[in-house]
Design an enzyme around this catalytic site. Structure first.
Site, PDB file in Angstrom:
ATOM      1  N   CYS A  41      18.046   9.069 -21.712  1.00  0.00           N
ATOM      2  CA  CYS A  41      16.783   8.797 -21.029  1.00  0.00           C
ATOM      3  C   CYS A  41      16.208  10.051 -20.378  1.00  0.00           C
ATOM      4  CB  CYS A  41      16.952   7.693 -19.994  1.00  0.00           C
ATOM      5  SG  CYS A  41      17.137   6.071 -20.756  1.00  0.00           S
ATOM      6  N   ASP A  56       5.994  -1.884 -16.103  1.00  0.00           N
ATOM      7  CA  ASP A  56       7.149  -2.759 -15.931  1.00  0.00           C
ATOM      8  C   ASP A  56       8.156  -2.478 -17.041  1.00  0.00           C
ATOM      9  OD1 ASP A  56       8.775  -4.859 -14.965  1.00  0.00           O
ATOM     10  OD2 ASP A  56       7.001  -5.935 -14.282  1.00  0.00           O
TER      11      ASP A  56
END
Ligand code: CO
Ligand code: CO
Length: 356
Positions: free
Chosen positions: A25, A58
């Site tokens: 990530c 989100d």
């Protein structure tokens, strides 16, 4: 730690992290750049069944398909964060499944996303990666139903995952209420430790606690059952670090978050690893992203970077009412022994996050 980690068992082991320039990530497009790009796109008006779309940053999209049923949809893929193929497949899959859990959903199906230099990386390596993924998907009780692959210069792997949820039980990142408390289910520090792994400063067995943590499913909605009704908001801590994901949640909920610095859990080697300069580009871009809207610049150097440490398959940050804290912690502690209360929700003020 009794669980056995699957480290490389090939004699001529290819170190996957050495085939890429950045991993996990930490290779996310910086939040500031992403916002610039998306602000120029003319999106269409969301249809009436859309419950969550990309506009609030989100974890997953949610769309209602029947009166009592909504689909939760997400995808996530990245370059190798570890050297062992099976472990990489497990981590990439636990990470992709996490965004379903972060919405309160139950994963039902997964499809693989795969790119690799055909002929340069052996087929048996790719088989192991997919095997690791299949095992994690099975553990989540979702079905592995296909995928798509391309011949690519750089190895990348991940999943697109579909989950289900009751439309009234979605854990949006915009639901935090003043007076709620914050809990985090995993320790932080996977970014700096895997940066050390890539540099050859640590071996996989030396950072085993972090590796096991990354393979662990964030199956909090399943563990909480009906207690999940009390969760005000949730998100998983991934590439933008604790500070970046807290900032997104605070903004979406229009509140301010108070983080108790000493209560945030880290893996043991994190202070040493950060002080030794095991950093990624994301440490800097995450810091730039949060600096103006938090008081992060006032805290100790290593913790400043640790709060910006890009997590891969990090924990869930749950926002819960204070009077339900004990019940929820008691319920989570068995499956998630690392769970900690790390702060609380305040009225919005000068700063979206206050580290105290
Ligand atoms: Co997420
Ligand atoms: Co994600």
């Amino acid at each position: 730690m009794s669980e056995k980690i699957l480290v490389n068992n090939f004699a001529d082991a290819l170190r996957l992290t050495q085939t890429v320039s950045k991993g996990g990530c930490a290779a996310k497009v910086p939040a500031i750049e992403l916002r610039k790009i998306l602000s120029q796109v003319k999106f269409s008006t969301p249809g009436k069944n859309v419950i969550v779309d990309g506009s609030t940053f989100d974890d997953a999209g949610v769309i209602k398909i029947a009166k009592e049923l909504a689909l939760v949809q997400t995808l996530d893929f990245f370059t190798p964060i570890v050297d062992s193929p099976k472990l990489y497949g497990q981590i990439a899959s636990a990470n992709a499944l996490s965004d379903i859990y972060a919405m309160g959903g139950t994963p039902i199906s997964a499809m693989a996303i795969l790119g690799f230099p055909v002929g340069k990386i052996e087929n048996k390596v790719i088989t192991e990666i997919i095997q690791g993924s299949v095992e994690k998907v099975e553990e989540s009780r979702a079905d592995f139903i296909g995928g798509h692959s391309i011949d690519d210069d750089v190895l990348k792997f991940g999943l697109s995952v579909t989950g289900i949820i009751h439309p009234d039980r979605v854990w949006k990142n915009s639901g935090a209420q003043i007076g709620d408390v914050l809990i985090l289910t995993k320790k932080l520090g996977t970014g700096t430790l895997t940066s050390g792994l890539k540099k050859g400063i640590y071996t996989e067995s030396q950072i085993q606690e972090a590796l096991i943590s990354m393979t662990k499913l964030n199956s909090v909605p399943e563990v909480l059952g009906d207690l999940g009704l009390f969760v005000s908001a949730a998100t998983d801590i991934t590439g933008f670090g604790l500070a970046g994901h807290c900032l997104q949640l605070a903004k979406a909920s229009n509140v301010s978050l108070e983080i108790t610095i000493d209560s945030v859990p880290f893996f043991d080697q994190v202070p040493e690893s950060i002080s030794n300069g095991n950093l990624t580009k994301a440490h800097r871009t995450n810091f730039e992203y949060v600096n103006k809207e938090t008081n992060i610049n006032e805290i100790t150097e290593w913790k400043k970077l640790a709060f910006c440490d890009p997590q891969t398959s990090g924990g869930l940050l749950m926002v819960v009412p204070e009077d339900k804290l004990k019940t929820i912690m008691d319920c989570l502690e068995n499956k998630f022994p690392e769970v900690k209360q790390i702060g609380r929700v305040l009225e919005s003020g000068n700063s979206f996050i206050n580290f105290v």
